[in-house]
Design a protein around this motif. Sequence first.
Motif, mmCIF file in Angstrom:
data_model
loop_
_atom_site.group_PDB
_atom_site.id
_atom_site.type_symbol
_atom_site.label_atom_id
_atom_site.label_comp_id
_atom_site.label_asym_id
_atom_site.label_seq_id
_atom_site.Cartn_x
_atom_site.Cartn_y
_atom_site.Cartn_z
ATOM 1 N N GLY A 96 4.347 9.171 -67.830
ATOM 2 C CA GLY A 96 3.852 10.102 -67.661
ATOM 3 C C GLY A 96 2.358 9.751 -66.992
ATOM 4 N N ALA A 97 2.834 8.449 -65.905
ATOM 5 C CA ALA A 97 1.594 8.381 -65.080
ATOM 6 C C ALA A 97 2.418 8.203 -62.965
ATOM 7 N N LEU A 98 1.761 8.798 -62.278
ATOM 8 C CA LEU A 98 2.157 8.033 -61.267
ATOM 9 C C LEU A 98 1.805 7.035 -60.804
ATOM 10 N N GLU A 99 2.958 5.945 -60.670
ATOM 11 C CA GLU A 99 2.628 4.694 -60.065
ATOM 12 C C GLU A 99 3.124 5.002 -58.178
ATOM 13 N N GLY A 100 2.047 3.593 -57.802
ATOM 14 C CA GLY A 100 2.354 3.194 -56.873
ATOM 15 C C GLY A 100 2.381 1.780 -56.765
ATOM 16 N N VAL A 101 3.475 0.851 -56.378
ATOM 17 C CA VAL A 101 2.843 -0.638 -56.733
ATOM 18 C C VAL A 101 4.011 -1.128 -55.209
ATOM 19 N N GLU A 102 3.708 -2.274 -54.502
ATOM 20 C CA GLU A 102 4.359 -3.071 -53.421
ATOM 21 C C GLU A 102 5.314 -3.887 -54.638
ATOM 22 N N GLU A 103 6.673 -4.042 -53.624
ATOM 23 C CA GLU A 103 7.881 -4.420 -54.432
ATOM 24 C C GLU A 103 8.963 -5.043 -53.492
ATOM 25 N N ILE A 104 9.105 -6.004 -53.618
ATOM 26 C CA ILE A 104 9.885 -6.575 -52.616
ATOM 27 C C ILE A 104 11.631 -6.346 -53.288
ATOM 28 N N PRO A 105 12.409 -5.425 -51.554
ATOM 29 C CA PRO A 105 13.846 -4.719 -52.540
ATOM 30 C C PRO A 105 14.415 -6.687 -52.184
ATOM 31 N N LEU A 106 15.468 -6.704 -53.191
ATOM 32 C CA LEU A 106 16.411 -7.333 -53.745
ATOM 33 C C LEU A 106 18.258 -6.888 -53.360
ATOM 34 N N THR A 107 19.035 -7.325 -52.600
ATOM 35 C CA THR A 107 20.126 -6.510 -52.499
ATOM 36 C C THR A 107 21.217 -7.858 -52.675
ATOM 37 N N MET A 108 22.064 -7.868 -53.742
ATOM 38 C CA MET A 108 22.358 -8.508 -54.489
ATOM 39 C C MET A 108 24.183 -8.635 -54.233
ATOM 40 N N LYS A 109 24.841 -9.191 -53.471
ATOM 41 C CA LYS A 109 26.918 -9.011 -52.988
ATOM 42 C C LYS A 109 27.387 -9.739 -54.495
ATOM 43 N N THR A 110 28.715 -9.864 -55.477
ATOM 44 C CA THR A 110 28.909 -10.044 -55.620
ATOM 45 C C THR A 110 30.532 -9.624 -56.214
ATOM 46 N N THR A 111 30.573 -9.801 -57.071
ATOM 47 C CA THR A 111 32.468 -8.564 -57.709
ATOM 48 C C THR A 111 31.877 -7.920 -58.585
ATOM 49 N N LEU A 112 33.037 -7.036 -59.192
ATOM 50 C CA LEU A 112 32.881 -6.401 -60.012
ATOM 51 C C LEU A 112 32.400 -6.722 -61.532
ATOM 52 N N ALA A 113 33.461 -8.198 -61.609
ATOM 53 C CA ALA A 113 33.871 -8.364 -63.023
ATOM 54 C C ALA A 113 31.993 -9.601 -62.771
ATOM 55 N N ARG A 114 31.948 -10.203 -61.688
ATOM 56 C CA ARG A 114 30.734 -10.654 -62.076
ATOM 57 C C ARG A 114 29.574 -9.371 -62.489
ATOM 58 N N ALA A 115 29.588 -8.386 -62.201
ATOM 59 C CA ALA A 115 28.255 -7.347 -61.772
ATOM 60 C C ALA A 115 27.584 -7.454 -63.130
ATOM 61 N N PRO A 116 28.320 -7.525 -64.306
ATOM 62 C CA PRO A 116 27.667 -7.541 -65.873
ATOM 63 C C PRO A 116 26.849 -9.147 -66.021
ATOM 64 N N ALA A 117 27.235 -9.873 -65.842
ATOM 65 C CA ALA A 117 26.431 -11.132 -65.887
ATOM 66 C C ALA A 117 25.346 -11.407 -64.918
ATOM 67 N N LEU A 118 25.464 -11.041 -63.567
ATOM 68 C CA LEU A 118 24.239 -10.582 -63.095
ATOM 69 C C LEU A 118 23.117 -9.815 -63.501
#
Length: 137
Positions: free
Chosen positions: A75-97
């Motif tokens: 219910g509250a507006l948040e504004g925070v600095e974050e570091i974006p992550l871009t990860m490359k994997t296979t569809l099979a490994r995505a659930p474990a990741l």
Amino acid sequence: MSAATPSDTPGNTPPAPDAGHGGGALAPADDIVVLLSNAPDLLLAKRIAHVLVEEHLAACVNLGPAGLSMYMWQGALEGVEEIPLTMKTTLARAPALIARLGELHPYEVPEVLVLPVSGGSASYLAWVREQTRPGEA
């Protein structure tokens, strides 16, 4: 730019890079996906990236520059600095990741988006598959 080489002169156009799945018949589980997330600070982002790559859940994790994320939380507006992550994997490994990311991440509800990859360099796609092969950890 250097002088034209035989491969880039008219009539000798090199073949376009493979925009498909890397050649051959692959199971859908071998499809490459990109996962997007973020971390609250650079130190944690580096730790997450290190663990995911070391455990062969991601072939590569890119950390972007800090950016401001704006969202509603409880219910509250948040504004925070974050570091974006871009990860490359296979569809099979995505659930474990995703499960491992949840263990490493401090947020109650970390952002995790799985995006399909429709093509790319055959050699890069093969490398991602090789790096994320189960049992490599």
